[in-house]
Motif scaffolding. Structure first.
Motif, short mmCIF file in Angstrom:
data_model
loop_
_atom_site.label_atom_id
_atom_site.label_comp_id
_atom_site.label_asym_id
_atom_site.label_seq_id
_atom_site.Cartn_x
_atom_site.Cartn_y
_atom_site.Cartn_z
N HIS A 1 0.81 -1.21 0.00
CA HIS A 1 0.00 0.00 0.00
C HIS A 1 0.86 1.28 0.00
CE1 HIS A 1 -3.68 -2.25 0.42
NE2 HIS A 1 -3.12 -2.96 1.38
N GLN A 2 2.15 1.11 0.11
CA GLN A 2 3.10 2.22 0.08
C GLN A 2 2.80 3.28 1.15
OE1 GLN A 2 2.76 3.43 -4.02
NE2 GLN A 2 4.28 1.95 -4.68
N LEU A 3 2.50 2.83 2.35
CA LEU A 3 2.26 3.73 3.47
C LEU A 3 3.45 3.68 4.40
CD1 LEU A 3 -1.42 2.68 4.21
CD2 LEU A 3 -0.65 4.71 3.00
N THR A 4 3.71 4.77 5.08
CA THR A 4 4.83 4.79 6.01
C THR A 4 4.51 3.94 7.24
OG1 THR A 4 4.06 6.69 7.29
CG2 THR A 4 5.39 7.16 5.30
N LEU A 5 5.54 3.59 7.96
CA LEU A 5 5.37 2.80 9.17
C LEU A 5 4.52 3.57 10.20
CD1 LEU A 5 6.01 0.13 10.47
CD2 LEU A 5 8.17 1.07 11.26
N ASP A 6 4.72 4.88 10.29
CA ASP A 6 3.92 5.69 11.22
C ASP A 6 2.43 5.64 10.85
OD1 ASP A 6 6.10 6.44 12.73
OD2 ASP A 6 6.36 8.37 11.71
N LEU A 11 -3.01 3.39 11.82
CA LEU A 11 -4.17 2.61 11.37
C LEU A 11 -4.39 1.38 12.25
CD1 LEU A 11 -3.72 2.81 7.49
CD2 LEU A 11 -5.37 4.06 8.91
N LEU A 12 -3.32 0.71 12.61
CA LEU A 12 -3.45 -0.46 13.49
C LEU A 12 -3.98 -0.06 14.86
CD1 LEU A 12 -0.28 -2.48 12.53
CD2 LEU A 12 -2.65 -3.24 12.31
N ASP A 13 -3.50 1.06 15.39
CA ASP A 13 -3.99 1.53 16.69
C ASP A 13 -5.47 1.87 16.64
OD1 ASP A 13 -1.52 1.25 17.91
OD2 ASP A 13 -1.00 3.38 17.75
N LEU A 18 -9.64 -4.66 12.09
CA LEU A 18 -10.42 -4.15 10.95
C LEU A 18 -9.58 -3.29 10.02
CD1 LEU A 18 -13.72 -3.17 12.80
CD2 LEU A 18 -13.21 -5.28 11.55
N VAL A 19 -8.27 -3.20 10.27
CA VAL A 19 -7.41 -2.35 9.45
C VAL A 19 -7.47 -2.74 7.98
CG1 VAL A 19 -5.28 -3.70 9.73
CG2 VAL A 19 -5.15 -1.23 9.38
N GLY A 20 -7.72 -4.00 7.70
CA GLY A 20 -7.83 -4.46 6.31
C GLY A 20 -8.93 -3.74 5.54
N GLU A 21 -10.00 -3.35 6.22
CA GLU A 21 -11.09 -2.63 5.54
C GLU A 21 -10.59 -1.28 5.02
OE1 GLU A 21 -14.36 -2.30 8.26
OE2 GLU A 21 -14.75 -4.46 8.24
N VAL A 22 -9.79 -0.59 5.83
CA VAL A 22 -9.25 0.71 5.42
C VAL A 22 -8.21 0.51 4.31
CG1 VAL A 22 -8.03 2.78 6.19
CG2 VAL A 22 -9.68 1.67 7.71
N LEU A 23 -7.37 -0.49 4.46
CA LEU A 23 -6.36 -0.76 3.44
C LEU A 23 -6.99 -1.18 2.11
CD1 LEU A 23 -3.68 -2.59 5.62
CD2 LEU A 23 -3.64 -0.21 4.79
N ASP A 24 -8.12 -1.89 2.17
CA ASP A 24 -8.83 -2.27 0.95
C ASP A 24 -9.35 -1.03 0.21
OD1 ASP A 24 -8.36 -4.94 1.45
OD2 ASP A 24 -10.39 -5.35 2.19
N LEU A 25 -9.80 -0.03 0.96
CA LEU A 25 -10.25 1.21 0.33
C LEU A 25 -9.10 1.88 -0.42
CD1 LEU A 25 -12.46 2.68 3.20
CD2 LEU A 25 -13.26 1.84 0.98
N ILE A 26 -7.91 1.88 0.21
CA ILE A 26 -6.73 2.47 -0.43
C ILE A 26 -6.32 1.67 -1.65
CG2 ILE A 26 -4.27 2.97 -0.09
CD1 ILE A 26 -5.02 3.61 2.87
N GLY A 40 -4.97 16.43 11.06
CA GLY A 40 -4.25 15.73 12.11
C GLY A 40 -3.66 14.40 11.71
N GLY A 41 -3.42 14.21 10.43
CA GLY A 41 -2.81 12.97 9.96
C GLY A 41 -3.79 11.88 9.55
N TYR A 42 -5.08 12.12 9.73
CA TYR A 42 -6.06 11.13 9.29
C TYR A 42 -6.11 11.09 7.77
CZ TYR A 42 -7.71 10.53 14.02
OH TYR A 42 -7.78 10.23 15.36
N LEU A 43 -6.35 9.91 7.23
CA LEU A 43 -6.36 9.70 5.78
C LEU A 43 -7.77 9.85 5.21
CD1 LEU A 43 -4.14 6.49 5.53
CD2 LEU A 43 -3.40 8.89 5.53
N HIS A 44 -7.82 10.15 3.93
CA HIS A 44 -9.10 10.18 3.23
C HIS A 44 -9.81 8.83 3.38
CE1 HIS A 44 -8.39 13.76 0.28
NE2 HIS A 44 -7.80 13.98 1.45
N ALA A 45 -9.05 7.75 3.36
CA ALA A 45 -9.65 6.42 3.50
C ALA A 45 -10.37 6.26 4.83
CB ALA A 45 -8.58 5.34 3.35
N GLU A 46 -9.86 6.87 5.88
CA GLU A 46 -10.50 6.77 7.19
C GLU A 46 -11.83 7.51 7.20
OE1 GLU A 46 -7.58 6.70 10.71
OE2 GLU A 46 -6.56 7.85 9.11
N VAL A 47 -11.88 8.63 6.49
CA VAL A 47 -13.12 9.39 6.37
C VAL A 47 -14.16 8.58 5.60
CG1 VAL A 47 -14.14 11.45 5.31
CG2 VAL A 47 -11.97 11.63 6.59
#
Length: 140
Positions: A1-6, A11-13, A18-26, A40-47
């Protein structure tokens, strides 16, 4: 998904198993990996996730309860509100009138919350509690 470790840690926190649901959107739309401007660092996928599987129906629900942008940013999420509304509006079938109403309602709520937190009575009460916790008489 080319996301940083942070970002992955965040996302895991937030989503745990259920993190897979957000990663599937990406995976389906790479643009959803972008952070929400002033969010504040939230992703469009989280919205988007807040609306699709989580079932949020209003802007305040997305900004405060689902993503916590409204809690974790210094301006109560006001700067991010338009971007978030533009992301969720089409998913919820909002027209321009509804989007404007949701933005207005959120702004009023955020302003009232801000005013409630600044009430002098709160400061007075905190001072009374602090004074009450001090010894009445200090011994040499």
């Amino acid at each position: 998904h080319q996301l940083t470790l942070d970002v992955l840690d965040h996302l895991l926190d937030r989503y745990g198993g259920l993190v897979g649901e957000v990663l599937d959107l990406i995976a389906a739309d790479r643009e959803l990996a972008a952070p929400v401007a002033d969010g504040g660092g939230y992703l469009h996928a989280e919205v988007v996730h807040a609306v699709t599987p989580e079932g949020a129906r209003h802007l305040d629900d997305v900004l405060v309860r689902r993503t916590r942008i409204g809690i974790e940013t210094g301006d109560a999420g006001l700067a991010a509100a338009k971007v978030v509304a533009d992301l969720v509006g089409p998913l919820l079938g909002w027209d321009e009138t509804t989007t404007t109403a949701e933005l207005g309602a959120y702004r009023r709520t955020a302003e009232l919350e801000h005013l409630a937190g600044d009430r002098p009575a709160d400061d007075d009460e905190a001072a009374r509690r602090t004074a009450a916790s001090r010894p009445l008489l200090e011994l040499p």
